[in-house]
Design an enzyme around this catalytic site. Structure first.
Site, PDB file in Angstrom:
ATOM      1  N   LYS A 118      10.188  -6.671   3.420  1.00  0.00           N
ATOM      2  CA  LYS A 118      10.723  -6.922   4.772  1.00  0.00           C
ATOM      3  C   LYS A 118      11.654  -8.131   4.789  1.00  0.00           C
ATOM      4  CE  LYS A 118       8.745  -3.874   7.744  1.00  0.00           C
ATOM      5  NZ  LYS A 118       7.413  -3.642   8.195  1.00  0.00           N
ATOM      6  N   LYS A 199       9.307   5.468   0.816  1.00  0.00           N
ATOM      7  CA  LYS A 199       8.355   6.155   1.708  1.00  0.00           C
ATOM      8  C   LYS A 199       9.068   6.570   2.997  1.00  0.00           C
ATOM      9  CE  LYS A 199       6.717   2.364   4.453  1.00  0.00           C
ATOM     10  NZ  LYS A 199       5.885   1.861   5.443  1.00  0.00           N
ATOM     11  N   LYS A 202       9.999   4.981  10.037  1.00  0.00           N
ATOM     12  CA  LYS A 202      10.223   5.425  11.418  1.00  0.00           C
ATOM     13  C   LYS A 202      11.696   5.598  11.809  1.00  0.00           C
ATOM     14  CE  LYS A 202       5.840   3.801  13.388  1.00  0.00           C
ATOM     15  NZ  LYS A 202       5.292   2.525  12.954  1.00  0.00           N
TER      16      LYS A 202
HETATM   17  P1  TYM Z   1       2.591   1.593  10.602  1.00  0.00           P
HETATM   18  O1  TYM Z   1       2.907   1.702  12.036  1.00  0.00           O
HETATM   19  O2  TYM Z   1       3.658   1.180   9.657  1.00  0.00           O
HETATM   20  O3  TYM Z   1       2.021   2.941  10.085  1.00  0.00           O
HETATM   21  C1  TYM Z   1       0.929   3.538  10.745  1.00  0.00           C
HETATM   22  C2  TYM Z   1       0.080   4.299   9.758  1.00  0.00           C
HETATM   23  O4  TYM Z   1       0.883   5.302   9.135  1.00  0.00           O
HETATM   24  C3  TYM Z   1       0.785   5.173   7.727  1.00  0.00           C
HETATM   25  N1  TYM Z   1       2.069   5.576   7.133  1.00  0.00           N
HETATM   26  C4  TYM Z   1       2.185   6.502   6.183  1.00  0.00           C
HETATM   27  N2  TYM Z   1       1.279   7.280   5.566  1.00  0.00           N
HETATM   28  C5  TYM Z   1       1.729   8.149   4.646  1.00  0.00           C
HETATM   29  N3  TYM Z   1       3.054   8.267   4.320  1.00  0.00           N
HETATM   30  C6  TYM Z   1       3.994   7.514   4.920  1.00  0.00           C
HETATM   31  N4  TYM Z   1       5.264   7.645   4.610  1.00  0.00           N
HETATM   32  C7  TYM Z   1       3.565   6.563   5.895  1.00  0.00           C
HETATM   33  N5  TYM Z   1       4.226   5.675   6.677  1.00  0.00           N
HETATM   34  C8  TYM Z   1       3.280   5.077   7.418  1.00  0.00           C
HETATM   35  C9  TYM Z   1       0.500   3.704   7.487  1.00  0.00           C
HETATM   36  O5  TYM Z   1      -0.088   3.499   6.217  1.00  0.00           O
HETATM   37  C10 TYM Z   1      -0.430   3.398   8.632  1.00  0.00           C
HETATM   38  O6  TYM Z   1      -1.744   3.793   8.312  1.00  0.00           O
HETATM   39  N6  TYM Z   1       0.062  -2.551   9.767  1.00  0.00           N
HETATM   40  C11 TYM Z   1      -0.114  -1.207  10.239  1.00  0.00           C
HETATM   41  C12 TYM Z   1      -0.698  -1.154  11.637  1.00  0.00           C
HETATM   42  C13 TYM Z   1      -1.928  -1.959  11.790  1.00  0.00           C
HETATM   43  C14 TYM Z   1      -3.227  -1.610  11.289  1.00  0.00           C
HETATM   44  C15 TYM Z   1      -4.070  -2.687  11.669  1.00  0.00           C
HETATM   45  C16 TYM Z   1      -3.714  -0.523  10.587  1.00  0.00           C
HETATM   46  C17 TYM Z   1      -2.042  -3.155  12.417  1.00  0.00           C
HETATM   47  N7  TYM Z   1      -3.320  -3.602  12.347  1.00  0.00           N
HETATM   48  C18 TYM Z   1      -5.454  -2.695  11.332  1.00  0.00           C
HETATM   49  C19 TYM Z   1      -5.087  -0.527  10.258  1.00  0.00           C
HETATM   50  C20 TYM Z   1      -5.915  -1.597  10.624  1.00  0.00           C
HETATM   51  C21 TYM Z   1       1.245  -0.560  10.247  1.00  0.00           C
HETATM   52  O7  TYM Z   1       2.260  -1.181  10.215  1.00  0.00           O
HETATM   53  O8  TYM Z   1       1.269   0.711  10.409  1.00  0.00           O
END
Ligand code: TYM
Length: 328
Positions: A118, A199, A202
């Protein structure tokens, strides 16, 4: 009242844009199914505070929170079986995060690969939140004494850091937290359609959004990178097979694998099958989501009710933590 069951599950998704198929398969699909298991107490939230670590516009952020709320509900999350809320409405998360900031060594935060990626992506705005992001994530999990965390592969390192936070706290102040684990033994990583070395994320054409119309899904899949020859394996082709494992029948998977072995696989046919299956899978979702987005007051009420429930548990943990560290 939140019943005390055998295992506590906690996870969230950042409110940083529309959700894609990686978010669904890596996280949201489990959020929908896990609360059906009566031995699990589930807390699922919208990580709106984590959304502040990358550039955002206030109006867009507000709309995104509602959009993600509608997405959770349209995907089938049953709010009577879990606690569902926005992270920012439960202040205990940030208070515990501060305590973890003072406990976690700087070096542990600096070695996180997401942080390193990032700060290269956002060179003009490297804020401190990008660095301390995993401390807040640890607090998100541990404030509910979470044990198991359904996440995709890219978040595994952050869950490991939550284990470090739990261990350090327990060693110093006495057993308080479980050391949380990822829910899946082998967390999933769906790759970008246009650049299968990255990967799916969004933004951009490389992501299949849950909202995409059948035409959009078909257009994006047609453009997906594959391989130069029909039988060749490549990251792009394997990514399409990974999607087929989730959205295809056993017969389709075996059939396309056979064609691949014989080097007669036509990528256009694999893509067409995927497009049809994925469009069909999310047809009901798209309709439900439209209906939900037309009721923003209802969505806000759902979030407020969930936050009130979450606060009762989070408040108890924070009280215990503050007593243990000498703040109370
Ligand atoms: P975020 O919003 O980036 O992603 C949300 C969830 O989607 C999964 N993910 C994927 N899984 C498979 N393939 C992909 N290409 C892919 N892109 C995203 C992420 O692994 C995630 O599970 N930090 C976290 C949010 C968060 C969180 C937490 C999660 C904040 N606090 C506490 C668990 C526990 C995040 O940025 O997710």
């Amino acid at each position: 009242m939140i019943e005390n069951k055998q295992e506590t599950i906690v996870a969230g998704i950042r409110a940083s844009g529309k959700l894609h198929i990686g978010n669904y398969l890596g996280a949201l699909k489990d959020f929908v199914s896990l609360p059906n298991d009566k031995t699990k107490t589930c807390f699922f939230f919208i990580a709106d505070l984590h959304a502040l670590t990358t550039p955002f516009e206030p109006k867009v952020l507000k709309d995104t929170v509602l959009d993600v709320t509608a997405t959770y509900l349209a995907a089938g999350l049953d709010i009577n079986k879990c606690v569902f809320f926005p992270q920012s409405q439960v202040l205990e998360h940030t208070e515990l995060a501060w305590i973890f900031n003072c406990l976690l060594p700087l070096g542990e935060l600096e070695r996180m690969t997401q942080y390193k990626d990032k700060i290269l992506q956002h060179k003009e705005s490297i804020n401190a939140g990008l660095l301390t992001y995993p401390a807040l994530m640890a607090a998100d999990i541990l404030i509910y004494k979470g044990q198991s965390v359904p996440v995709g592969d890219d978040q595994v390192q952050h869950v490991e850091l939550a284990r470090v936070a739990a261990r350090k706290f327990n060693n110093r102040f006495g057993k308080t937290f479980f050391e949380p684990k990822t829910y899946m033994q082998k967390p999933l990583r769906i790759m970008s359609l246009s650049d299968p070395a990255k990967k799916m994320s969004k933004t951009g054409d490389e992501a299949l959004l849950l909202d995409d119309s059948p035409e959009e899904i078909s257009r994006k899949l047609k453009k997906a990178v594959t391989a130069s020859e029909p039988g060749k394996k490549s990251a792009g082709v394997e990514n399409l097979f990974l999607l087929l494992e989730h959205f295809g029948t056993e017969q389709e998977i075996a059939g396309f694998r056979d064609l691949q072995k014989n080097e007669t696989l036509k990528f256009s046919e694999l893509k067409e099958t995927l497009a049809n299956n994925i469009s069909g899978y999310f047809a009901e979702f798209r309709e439900k989501k439209k209906e939900l987005l037309a009721k923003p007051d209802f969505l806000a009420e759902v979030l407020g009710d969930g936050a009130a429930k979450a606060r009762t548990v989070a408040g108890e943990t924070l009280l215990e933590v503050k007593q243990k560290i000498g703040l109370l």
